[in-house]
Each structure stands twice: as structure tokens, then as C-alpha cells.
Design an enzyme around this catalytic site. Sequence first.
Site, PDB file in Angstrom:
ATOM      1  CG  ASP A   1      -1.920   1.072   1.161  1.00 14.08           C
ATOM      2  OD1 ASP A   1      -2.354   1.384   0.056  1.00 14.08           O
ATOM      3  OD2 ASP A   1      -2.636   1.221   2.274  1.00 14.08           O
TER       4      ASP A   1
ATOM      5  NE  ARG B   1      -4.597   6.869  -6.750  1.00 18.16           N
ATOM      6  CZ  ARG B   1      -4.550   6.808  -5.372  1.00 18.16           C
ATOM      7  NH1 ARG B   1      -4.345   7.475  -4.620  1.00 18.16           N
ATOM      8  NH2 ARG B   1      -4.615   5.364  -5.108  1.00 18.16           N
TER       9      ARG B   1
ATOM     10  CB  THR C   1     -13.091  -7.988  -4.064  1.00 13.79           C
ATOM     11  OG1 THR C   1     -13.177  -8.043  -2.803  1.00 13.79           O
ATOM     12  CG2 THR C   1     -12.858  -9.181  -4.804  1.00 13.79           C
ATOM     13  CD  GLU C   2     -13.311  -5.465  -0.872  1.00 11.33           C
ATOM     14  OE1 GLU C   2     -11.941  -5.581  -0.762  1.00 11.33           O
ATOM     15  OE2 GLU C   2     -14.209  -6.106  -0.369  1.00 11.33           O
ATOM     16  CG  ASN C   3      -8.096  -2.211  -4.744  1.00 10.04           C
ATOM     17  OD1 ASN C   3      -7.313  -3.027  -4.802  1.00 10.04           O
ATOM     18  ND2 ASN C   3      -8.222  -1.173  -3.952  1.00 10.04           N
TER      19      ASN C   3
HETATM   20  C1  IPE Z   1      -5.097  -2.767   0.047  1.00  6.82           C
HETATM   21  O1  IPE Z   1      -5.008  -1.465  -0.200  1.00  6.82           O
HETATM   22  C2  IPE Z   1      -5.308  -3.559  -1.119  1.00  6.82           C
HETATM   23  C3  IPE Z   1      -4.224  -3.562  -1.893  1.00  6.82           C
HETATM   24  C4  IPE Z   1      -2.936  -3.238  -1.627  1.00  6.82           C
HETATM   25  C5  IPE Z   1      -4.085  -4.409  -3.063  1.00  6.82           C
HETATM   26  P1  IPE Z   1      -6.143  -0.230  -0.211  1.00  6.82           P
HETATM   27  O2  IPE Z   1      -5.478   0.933  -0.362  1.00  6.82           O
HETATM   28  O3  IPE Z   1      -7.234  -0.880  -1.230  1.00  6.82           O
HETATM   29  O4  IPE Z   1      -6.803  -0.229   1.262  1.00  6.82           O
HETATM   30  P2  IPE Z   1      -7.836   0.688   1.825  1.00  6.82           P
HETATM   31  O5  IPE Z   1      -8.872   1.082   0.923  1.00  6.82           O
HETATM   32  O6  IPE Z   1      -7.036   1.738   2.442  1.00  6.82           O
HETATM   33  O7  IPE Z   1      -8.420  -0.013   3.130  1.00  6.82           O
HETATM   34  C1  IPE Z   2      -1.665   0.546  -3.192  1.00  5.60           C
HETATM   35  O1  IPE Z   2      -1.622   1.750  -3.470  1.00  5.60           O
HETATM   36  C2  IPE Z   2      -2.053  -0.460  -4.568  1.00  5.60           C
HETATM   37  C3  IPE Z   2      -3.369  -0.680  -4.753  1.00  5.60           C
HETATM   38  C4  IPE Z   2      -4.152  -0.606  -3.735  1.00  5.60           C
HETATM   39  C5  IPE Z   2      -3.663  -1.510  -5.823  1.00  5.60           C
HETATM   40  P1  IPE Z   2      -2.939   2.796  -3.396  1.00  5.60           P
HETATM   41  O2  IPE Z   2      -3.021   2.928  -4.572  1.00  5.60           O
HETATM   42  O3  IPE Z   2      -3.565   2.361  -2.348  1.00  5.60           O
HETATM   43  O4  IPE Z   2      -1.900   3.955  -2.554  1.00  5.60           O
HETATM   44  P2  IPE Z   2      -2.578   4.905  -1.595  1.00  5.60           P
HETATM   45  O5  IPE Z   2      -3.169   4.047  -0.219  1.00  5.60           O
HETATM   46  O6  IPE Z   2      -3.697   6.020  -2.306  1.00  5.60           O
HETATM   47  O7  IPE Z   2      -1.274   5.901  -1.395  1.00  5.60           O
HETATM   48 MG    MG Z   3      -4.237   2.289  -0.383  1.00  7.17          MG
END
Ligand code: IPE
Ligand code: IPE
Ligand code: MG
Length: 240
Positions: free
Chosen positions: A16, A29, A62-64
Site C-alpha cells: 500500500d 497516481r 475486490t474493493e479496488n
Molecule cells: C489494500 O490497499 C489493497 C491492496 C494493496 C491491493 P487499499 O489501499 O485498497 O486499502 P484501503 O482501501 O486503504 O483499506
Molecule cells: C496500493 O497503493 C496499490 C493498490 C491498492 C492496488 P494505493 O493506490 O492504495 O496507494 P494509496 O493508499 O492511495 O497511497
Molecule cells: Mg491504499
Amino acid sequence: MAKITVLPKHVAIIMDGNGRWAKQRHLPRLKGHEEGVENIVSVVECLGEYGVRYVTLYGFSTENWNRPRSEVRGLLKLLRETIDKKVSQFHKRGVKLYHLGRLEGLSQDIKSAINRALELTKNNDKMTLSFALNYGGRVEILDAIRRLIAEGVPPQKIDEGLFRRYLYTTDLPDVDLVIRTGGELRTSNFLVWQAAYSEYYFTPVLWPDFDEKEVEKALLSYSQRQRRFGGLGSERQNGG
Ligand code: IPE
Ligand code: IPE
Ligand code: MG
């Protein structure tokens, strides 16, 4: 390398912080995701050098899908390209690739890339590297229950040993250490069953900045913990 006396057999990483890494640099991003996927190979190699046998990476939850379409598309494209580009490198190093998650819902090109990677590396045994893509811990448990019911498995036969074989991870060992980069103190639906007794290591370091030194810190932290599994700690430590 530092003195790491107890090594986790299975390390899972919630990668993350890509977005914030990009934001700090006034970049889009997706640039953060590019840096993030670039970091995968060196971290996996580093864990391999320490002797870690199972590595699982959370790539897309699955939430992404709730993110803007352009980000979802860009991120999945990057992950597909990474699988395609790096598969021969992993194969040469004896890494067996695995996919955790629902294949349905992913586009045909990603499904094909995953299937090619799995097929090419299926007989490797130096390390098992699992990519959690379109993965959700709750959906994984629901999928297992559906299959048990569809196969007509009698309720009295369902115990933990049987149930775990119906999960995406089938014969992978439980996770010993979960690392989450990016500073959030949550699991975000990752390996709900398999990490029930894991040790957690949370670091504010953003994923693209998580390098060999950071890997060492995480392993050192794990090595200094005492796992008790509900007992008193003397009879069984660090997974036995
Ligand atoms: C968790 O990160 C999922 C992955 C790293 C693939 P997210 O950035 O999606 O998690 P939340 O939304 O902050 O909980
Ligand atoms: C993790 O980085 C990658 C995925 C969740 C796929 P993020 O995209 O969640 O990065 P932040 O949390 O916005 O910094
Ligand atoms: Mg994140």
C-alpha cells in the site's frame, strides 16, 4: 545481513501507498503504481535470499473496483504487463506462480497472462509466489462454502482441515507474517482465514520505497516475537 534467528515460512504483503508516493512528487497516481510494480521483483528476490519459501502479494482487491475506471484500467494493465514481463525471470529462479482470487471479473488478457504464468512455472519448487488479484477474503470464504454445498459435502465432514482446501490457497501454509506498507493499520480484507494467527508488521514506509533494508527490519521484528497460539509459549513457537 542482520541476525535473523527465526524466519517466517510464508510472508504476505499488503503493498500500500503507491498513490501517496506519487502525490508527494506531484505525479499522477498511476506513476506511483508503476514504481510499485517495479519494486516487486527486488523485494521478492530479497525474501528469497533470506530463505522465505512462500510469498503472497496483494495486488488488487475486490474493493479496488470502487476506484475511478481509469485508475482500475491502468493498474490492471500494469499488473498484466508485469506478470508477462517478469514471468521468465521468476521461472529461471525456480519460482512457482500462483493466483489467489476470482478469475471471473478479470479481463481475458489478464486471465490468459495468469494461466500462461501458472502453466510455465507449475513444476518449480524454490519459492511459491502468489498474486492476489481480484482477491477478497470474505468472497474467498463464500466461494469455498458455495463449492462445499455444490459438491454435497456432508456438514459433519467439514472441519478446518477440509475447509482450508476449498480456499484459493488450497495447500499453501498459513501466513506467518503479514507486512503492510503505507501506514494504515488495517487488513483490508486480506487473507481473512489464512492470517488468523499471523504476526503483523505495519510500517509507514510507502510501497515504492520499501527496499531491502525495510525487508530486513520486518524480518528482524518477526524474529523477535514470541508466538503462543493460545498456549503459554513454551511448547510451540513460531509455527512449530
Ligand atoms: C489494500 O490497499 C489493497 C491492496 C494493496 C491491493 P487499499 O489501499 O485498497 O486499502 P484501503 O482501501 O486503504 O483499506
Ligand atoms: C496500493 O497503493 C496499490 C493498490 C491498492 C492496488 P494505493 O493506490 O492504495 O496507494 P494509496 O493508499 O492511495 O497511497
Ligand atoms: Mg491504499
